[in-house]
Design an enzyme around this catalytic site. Structure first.
Site, PDB file in Angstrom:
ATOM      1  N   ARG A 239       0.868  -1.176   0.000  1.00  0.00           N
ATOM      2  CA  ARG A 239       0.000   0.000   0.000  1.00  0.00           C
ATOM      3  C   ARG A 239       0.904   1.225   0.000  1.00  0.00           C
ATOM      4  O   ARG A 239       1.954   1.224   0.651  1.00  0.00           O
ATOM      5  CB  ARG A 239      -0.904   0.029   1.243  1.00  0.00           C
ATOM      6  CG  ARG A 239      -2.057  -0.967   1.219  1.00  0.00           C
ATOM      7  CD  ARG A 239      -3.152  -0.572   0.220  1.00  0.00           C
ATOM      8  NE  ARG A 239      -4.249  -1.528   0.220  1.00  0.00           N
ATOM      9  CZ  ARG A 239      -4.376  -2.577  -0.588  1.00  0.00           C
ATOM     10  NH1 ARG A 239      -3.447  -2.834  -1.497  1.00  0.00           N
ATOM     11  NH2 ARG A 239      -5.416  -3.385  -0.503  1.00  0.00           N
ATOM     12  N   GLU A 268      -4.544   7.258  -5.149  1.00  0.00           N
ATOM     13  CA  GLU A 268      -4.726   6.596  -6.452  1.00  0.00           C
ATOM     14  C   GLU A 268      -6.017   7.083  -7.081  1.00  0.00           C
ATOM     15  O   GLU A 268      -7.029   7.185  -6.369  1.00  0.00           O
ATOM     16  CB  GLU A 268      -4.750   5.076  -6.273  1.00  0.00           C
ATOM     17  CG  GLU A 268      -3.397   4.553  -5.774  1.00  0.00           C
ATOM     18  CD  GLU A 268      -3.364   3.025  -5.603  1.00  0.00           C
ATOM     19  OE1 GLU A 268      -4.323   2.355  -6.015  1.00  0.00           O
ATOM     20  OE2 GLU A 268      -2.380   2.524  -5.055  1.00  0.00           O
ATOM     21  N   HIS A 287      -1.393  -0.015  -9.973  1.00  0.00           N
ATOM     22  CA  HIS A 287      -2.051  -0.975  -9.070  1.00  0.00           C
ATOM     23  C   HIS A 287      -2.612  -2.168  -9.854  1.00  0.00           C
ATOM     24  O   HIS A 287      -3.782  -2.546  -9.699  1.00  0.00           O
ATOM     25  CB  HIS A 287      -3.164  -0.285  -8.259  1.00  0.00           C
ATOM     26  CG  HIS A 287      -3.442  -0.979  -6.947  1.00  0.00           C
ATOM     27  ND1 HIS A 287      -3.867  -0.314  -5.828  1.00  0.00           N
ATOM     28  CD2 HIS A 287      -3.367  -2.284  -6.587  1.00  0.00           C
ATOM     29  CE1 HIS A 287      -4.040  -1.171  -4.837  1.00  0.00           C
ATOM     30  NE2 HIS A 287      -3.744  -2.382  -5.279  1.00  0.00           N
TER      31      HIS A 287
HETATM   32  N1  LIG Z   1      -0.748  -4.428  -5.134  1.00  0.00           N
HETATM   33  C1  LIG Z   1      -1.852  -5.135  -5.020  1.00  0.00           C
HETATM   34  O1  LIG Z   1      -2.663  -5.222  -5.930  1.00  0.00           O
HETATM   35  C2  LIG Z   1      -2.119  -5.900  -3.749  1.00  0.00           C
HETATM   36  C3  LIG Z   1      -2.873  -7.081  -3.789  1.00  0.00           C
HETATM   37  C4  LIG Z   1      -3.030  -7.838  -2.622  1.00  0.00           C
HETATM   38  C5  LIG Z   1      -2.492  -7.386  -1.433  1.00  0.00           C
HETATM   39  N2  LIG Z   1      -1.802  -6.204  -1.413  1.00  0.00           N
HETATM   40  C6  LIG Z   1      -1.230  -5.694  -0.157  1.00  0.00           C
HETATM   41  O2  LIG Z   1      -0.190  -6.585   0.245  1.00  0.00           O
HETATM   42  C7  LIG Z   1      -0.289  -6.782   1.650  1.00  0.00           C
HETATM   43  C8  LIG Z   1       0.308  -8.146   2.003  1.00  0.00           C
HETATM   44  O3  LIG Z   1      -0.478  -9.191   1.464  1.00  0.00           O
HETATM   45  P1  LIG Z   1      -0.244 -10.698   1.960  1.00  0.00           P
HETATM   46  O4  LIG Z   1      -1.267 -11.515   1.276  1.00  0.00           O
HETATM   47  O5  LIG Z   1       1.200 -11.068   1.859  1.00  0.00           O
HETATM   48  O6  LIG Z   1      -0.620 -10.514   3.512  1.00  0.00           O
HETATM   49  P2  LIG Z   1      -0.340 -11.477   4.724  1.00  0.00           P
HETATM   50  O7  LIG Z   1      -0.265 -12.892   4.253  1.00  0.00           O
HETATM   51  O8  LIG Z   1      -1.293 -11.116   5.784  1.00  0.00           O
HETATM   52  O9  LIG Z   1       1.153 -11.069   5.184  1.00  0.00           O
HETATM   53  C9  LIG Z   1       1.473  -9.868   5.801  1.00  0.00           C
HETATM   54  C10 LIG Z   1       2.931  -9.939   6.238  1.00  0.00           C
HETATM   55  O10 LIG Z   1       3.326  -8.661   6.757  1.00  0.00           O
HETATM   56  C11 LIG Z   1       3.971  -8.879   8.013  1.00  0.00           C
HETATM   57  N3  LIG Z   1       3.800  -7.727   8.901  1.00  0.00           N
HETATM   58  C12 LIG Z   1       2.680  -7.283   9.524  1.00  0.00           C
HETATM   59  N4  LIG Z   1       2.947  -6.205  10.280  1.00  0.00           N
HETATM   60  C13 LIG Z   1       4.273  -5.967  10.138  1.00  0.00           C
HETATM   61  C14 LIG Z   1       5.170  -5.007  10.675  1.00  0.00           C
HETATM   62  N5  LIG Z   1       4.737  -4.074  11.538  1.00  0.00           N
HETATM   63  N6  LIG Z   1       6.476  -5.067  10.322  1.00  0.00           N
HETATM   64  C15 LIG Z   1       6.922  -6.017   9.472  1.00  0.00           C
HETATM   65  N7  LIG Z   1       6.132  -6.978   8.919  1.00  0.00           N
HETATM   66  C16 LIG Z   1       4.823  -6.935   9.252  1.00  0.00           C
HETATM   67  C17 LIG Z   1       3.310 -10.109   8.580  1.00  0.00           C
HETATM   68  O11 LIG Z   1       4.132 -10.660   9.572  1.00  0.00           O
HETATM   69  P3  LIG Z   1       3.813 -12.088  10.257  1.00  0.00           P
HETATM   70  O12 LIG Z   1       4.015 -13.100   9.158  1.00  0.00           O
HETATM   71  O13 LIG Z   1       4.854 -12.188  11.293  1.00  0.00           O
HETATM   72  O14 LIG Z   1       2.396 -12.011  10.747  1.00  0.00           O
HETATM   73  C18 LIG Z   1       3.187 -10.962   7.322  1.00  0.00           C
HETATM   74  O15 LIG Z   1       4.405 -11.640   7.074  1.00  0.00           O
HETATM   75  C19 LIG Z   1      -1.778  -6.659   1.945  1.00  0.00           C
HETATM   76  O16 LIG Z   1      -2.006  -6.264   3.288  1.00  0.00           O
HETATM   77  C20 LIG Z   1      -2.254  -5.636   0.956  1.00  0.00           C
HETATM   78  O17 LIG Z   1      -2.224  -4.353   1.526  1.00  0.00           O
HETATM   79  C21 LIG Z   1      -1.600  -5.465  -2.535  1.00  0.00           C
END
Ligand SMILES: NC(=O)c1ccc[n+]([C@@H]2O[C@H](COP(=O)([O-])OP(=O)(O)OC[C@H]3O[C@@H](n4cnc5c(N)ncnc54)[C@H](OP(=O)(O)O)[C@@H]3O)[C@@H](O)[C@H]2O)c1
Length: 326
Positions: A239, A268, A287
């Site tokens: 994000r 955006e 995006h």
């Molecule tokens: N560009 C796009 O179109 C698109 C599409 C989908 C998602 N996204 C974004 O990508 C993000 C991640 O997606 P995901 O599916 O990988 O989510 P996820 O599986 O929930 O993983 C989130 C990761 O971030 C880590 N995290 C949380 N808080 C943190 C902090 N304060 N410092 C460091 N690491 C931290 C978590 O740690 P732990 O493993 O230790 O819990 C986990 O490893 C989403 O939240 C969304 O905003 C973007």
């Protein structure tokens, strides 16, 4: 049971196709699927719904909901639905974690290789009919992933998919996450947030995949950019608000870091007057890193699998910790 489908956006790609709502109706003939195609349609339909398959619910929608027990988001980032009343409510929330990990990890590989191999410059010169051999060979040098160190900020579904592909391509991979003892892909060195600055200074590529929460808002600011190598590349597919965009634009302009590949932005569409548009060392995608043909098939199938679990009283997949914000 009444199930509200409320997935709508001004961008068509973020709207669930009608065919997929019909698919749910066929698969679950005992339930009534209500379909809101815009924000105004939600309040009257949510009153009797026990379940909402929804991308955006506002405070007044929750206030109108008399029977709501579970909200499933077609996205991963659901910060916009985590207003205080929703967090305090007994409503369970789940998200579509995992569905976009494949395309986004391929996107990250694509943009890092494009920047390392100086493809944006080659494409600009091709359009001008210029043989840019000297220019491409000049500094900054063309680089190779297998001679590089990649730092992932976040090692969830997207971070882990990026990590596996980077390891397969020969990069050294480190990651920052909250739960440092949780399972991680082979070959990935895991650190907590306290190691951020040290890890930033060692990385050729920094990939931001952590969710937008109170703890991550602005986590890459001027001090973090100064901690990076002068040739480091920042990739953001999470994000926009995780990075201080003004500090990023300055760091890219004055050579504090080498380049950036950005898919997400604080605002955006990215406003026309953003300096990021005009920086030659920035690769912008609007995006779209998540896109692929099977997207809505998989989002709908994941919701259907979770609905079966909900019906059976089983634990749901992809629960969201409403307090942690992801
Ligand atoms: N560009 C796009 O179109 C698109 C599409 C989908 C998602 N996204 C974004 O990508 C993000 C991640 O997606 P995901 O599916 O990988 O989510 P996820 O599986 O929930 O993983 C989130 C990761 O971030 C880590 N995290 C949380 N808080 C943190 C902090 N304060 N410092 C460091 N690491 C931290 C978590 O740690 P732990 O493993 O230790 O819990 C986990 O490893 C989403 O939240 C969304 O905003 C973007």
């Amino acid at each position: 049971m009444k199930i509200l489908v409320a997935i709508y956006s001004s961008f068509a790609g973020w709207n669930i196709p009608d065919s997929h709502v019909e698919r749910l109706r066929r698969e679950f003939p005992d339930h009534e699927f209500l379909h809101a195609r815009g924000e105004a349609g939600v309040a009257p339909l949510i009153a009797e719904a026990e379940v909402a398959f929804a991308s955006e619910l506002r405070k007044h929608h929750l206030a109108a909901a008399r029977r709501l027990r579970w909200v499933h988001s077609p996205a991963v980032g659901i910060g916009g639905m985590l207003f205080p009343e929703m967090v305090a409510s007994p409503v369970t929330m789940t998200n579509s974690r995992g569905v976009t990990a494949g395309p986004i990890s391929e996107h990250v590989i694509a943009v890092v290789l494009a920047v390392f191999r100086k493809l944006p410059l080659a494409i600009r010169r091709q359009a001008e009919g210029i043989w840019a051999q000297h220019e491409i060979a000049a500094d900054p040098p063309v680089r190779q992933l297998s001679e590089s160190r990649v730092l992932l900020i976040g090692l969830g579904s997207i971070g882990a998919a990026v990590a596996r592909k980077m390891v397969a391509l020969g990069a050294r991979v480190a990651a920052i996450r909250r739960r440092t003892t949780a399972p991680a892909p082979d070959g990935v060195e895991v650190h907590g947030s306290d190691a951020l600055h040290g890890q930033l200074s060692a990385a050729d590529v920094v990939v931001v995949t952590a969710p937008q929460t109170r703890a991550t808002w602005g986590m890459i600011g001027a001090a973090e950019l100064r901690a990076m190598r002068r040739d480091a590349i920042v990739v953001n597919v999470s994000r926009g608000k995780l990075i201080d965009e003004a500090a990023l634009a300055s760091a890219l302009r004055d050579g504090t870091i080498g380049g950036a590949a950005l898919d997400v932005f604080a605002e955006e569409p990215l406003p026309p007057d953003s300096p990021l548009w005009r920086l030659p060392n920035v690769l912008i995608t609007p995006h779209t890193s998540w896109q692929r043909t099977q997207h809505w098939d998989d989002v709908t199938a994941q919701f259907a699998a979770n609905l079966r679990r909900f019906e059976a009283g089983q634990p749901l997949i992809n629960p969201v910790d409403k307090t942690a914000g992801y």
